[in-house]
Design a protein around this motif. Structure first.
Motif, PDB file in Angstrom:
ATOM      1  N   THR A  24      19.809 -26.885 -21.307  1.00 13.75           N
ATOM      2  CA  THR A  24      19.012 -25.525 -21.763  1.00 13.75           C
ATOM      3  C   THR A  24      19.463 -24.997 -22.563  1.00 13.75           C
ATOM      4  O   THR A  24      20.624 -26.016 -23.324  1.00 13.75           O
ATOM      5  N   VAL A  25      18.716 -24.408 -24.131  1.00 12.14           N
ATOM      6  CA  VAL A  25      19.062 -24.278 -25.177  1.00 12.14           C
ATOM      7  C   VAL A  25      18.818 -22.576 -25.260  1.00 12.14           C
ATOM      8  O   VAL A  25      18.220 -21.681 -24.280  1.00 12.14           O
ATOM      9  N   SER A  26      19.298 -22.026 -26.255  1.00 18.25           N
ATOM     10  CA  SER A  26      19.292 -20.794 -26.540  1.00 18.25           C
ATOM     11  C   SER A  26      18.504 -19.983 -27.343  1.00 18.25           C
ATOM     12  O   SER A  26      17.838 -18.168 -26.996  1.00 18.25           O
TER      13      SER A  26
ATOM     14  N   THR B 291      15.891 -20.839 -22.786  1.00 21.03           N
ATOM     15  CA  THR B 291      15.186 -22.046 -22.634  1.00 21.03           C
ATOM     16  C   THR B 291      15.362 -23.049 -21.735  1.00 21.03           C
ATOM     17  O   THR B 291      16.504 -23.855 -22.104  1.00 21.03           O
ATOM     18  N   GLN B 292      14.948 -23.728 -20.293  1.00 24.16           N
ATOM     19  CA  GLN B 292      15.242 -24.785 -20.214  1.00 24.16           C
ATOM     20  C   GLN B 292      14.122 -25.864 -20.311  1.00 24.16           C
ATOM     21  O   GLN B 292      12.777 -25.965 -20.464  1.00 24.16           O
ATOM     22  N   ILE B 293      14.462 -27.045 -21.254  1.00 27.47           N
ATOM     23  CA  ILE B 293      13.829 -27.517 -21.133  1.00 27.47           C
ATOM     24  C   ILE B 293      13.739 -29.268 -20.826  1.00 27.47           C
ATOM     25  O   ILE B 293      14.989 -29.778 -19.548  1.00 27.47           O
ATOM     26  N   GLU B 294      13.052 -30.292 -19.697  1.00 23.44           N
ATOM     27  CA  GLU B 294      12.893 -31.165 -19.161  1.00 23.44           C
ATOM     28  C   GLU B 294      12.156 -32.123 -19.294  1.00 23.44           C
ATOM     29  O   GLU B 294      10.575 -31.788 -20.135  1.00 23.44           O
TER      30      GLU B 294
ATOM     31  N   VAL C 113      18.944 -35.267 -26.210  1.00 22.30           N
ATOM     32  CA  VAL C 113      19.683 -34.182 -25.760  1.00 22.30           C
ATOM     33  C   VAL C 113      20.682 -33.567 -27.090  1.00 22.30           C
ATOM     34  O   VAL C 113      20.253 -31.921 -27.207  1.00 22.30           O
ATOM     35  N   GLY C 114      21.579 -34.256 -27.916  1.00 29.60           N
ATOM     36  CA  GLY C 114      22.686 -33.760 -28.602  1.00 29.60           C
ATOM     37  C   GLY C 114      21.472 -33.182 -29.976  1.00 29.60           C
ATOM     38  O   GLY C 114      22.097 -31.901 -29.922  1.00 29.60           O
ATOM     39  N   GLN C 115      20.676 -33.919 -30.218  1.00 27.64           N
ATOM     40  CA  GLN C 115      20.249 -33.995 -30.994  1.00 27.64           C
ATOM     41  C   GLN C 115      19.138 -32.652 -31.050  1.00 27.64           C
ATOM     42  O   GLN C 115      18.864 -31.721 -32.017  1.00 27.64           O
TER      43      GLN C 115
END
Length: 146
Positions: A8-10, A99-102, A133-135
């Motif tokens: 998830t990202v904000s 937002t959740q990213i799969e 994912v970190g990037q």
């Protein structure tokens, strides 16, 4: 062979989709990418990109095409060369705080590489997925503060 991550990202879903579905932005968020350029299309289905990446010390070129585009829920691009096909797929959903990213990356290897890849590539792909994912997180969060 595949790797997948859910995180998830904000950042709001529209911003996330628009940024990640513009595959030229892999220049910023994909640690293996050296350069991606749009070669044809408007960014939607059928848009093509040329990509140069580095993996395990080797430089490879892939011709990508957008094969899935449903704003703002889903994006997919498939890249191919003579030895491999890579398909990146992302599903997006709103959460209460962003937002959740799969994210899923599927790899098919041809020739001798299809026999060697499971022995050599698996752990490296897992590490690359974590780095990706970190990037993505750092890039999306950095865009919100600039």
């Amino acid at each position: 062979m595949h790797v997948s991550r859910t995180f998830t990202v904000s950042t709001p879903i529209i911003e996330v989709f628009d940024y990640l579905s513009d595959f030229e932005n892999t220049n910023e968020w994909d640690p293996g990418t050296i350069e991606t350029r749009r070669s044809a299309g408007d960014g939607g289905l059928g848009t093509t990109y040329s990509n140069r990446s580095q993996f395990m010390g080797r430089e490879v070129e892939l011709a990508y095409e957008t094969i899935g585009y449903r704003r703002p829920e889903f994006f997919s691009a498939r890249g191919a060369n003579k030895t491999a096909t890579a398909t990146d797929s992302m599903t997006f959903s709103e959460t209460g705080k962003g937002t959740q990213i799969e994210y899923r990356a599927d790899f098919e290897f041809r020739g001798i590489a299809r026999f060697l890849a499971p022995l050599v590539v698996g752990r490296k792909l897992e590490a690359l997925a974590d780095e990706t994912v970190g990037q993505i997180r750092a890039t999306l969060e950095g865009r919100r503060t600039s």
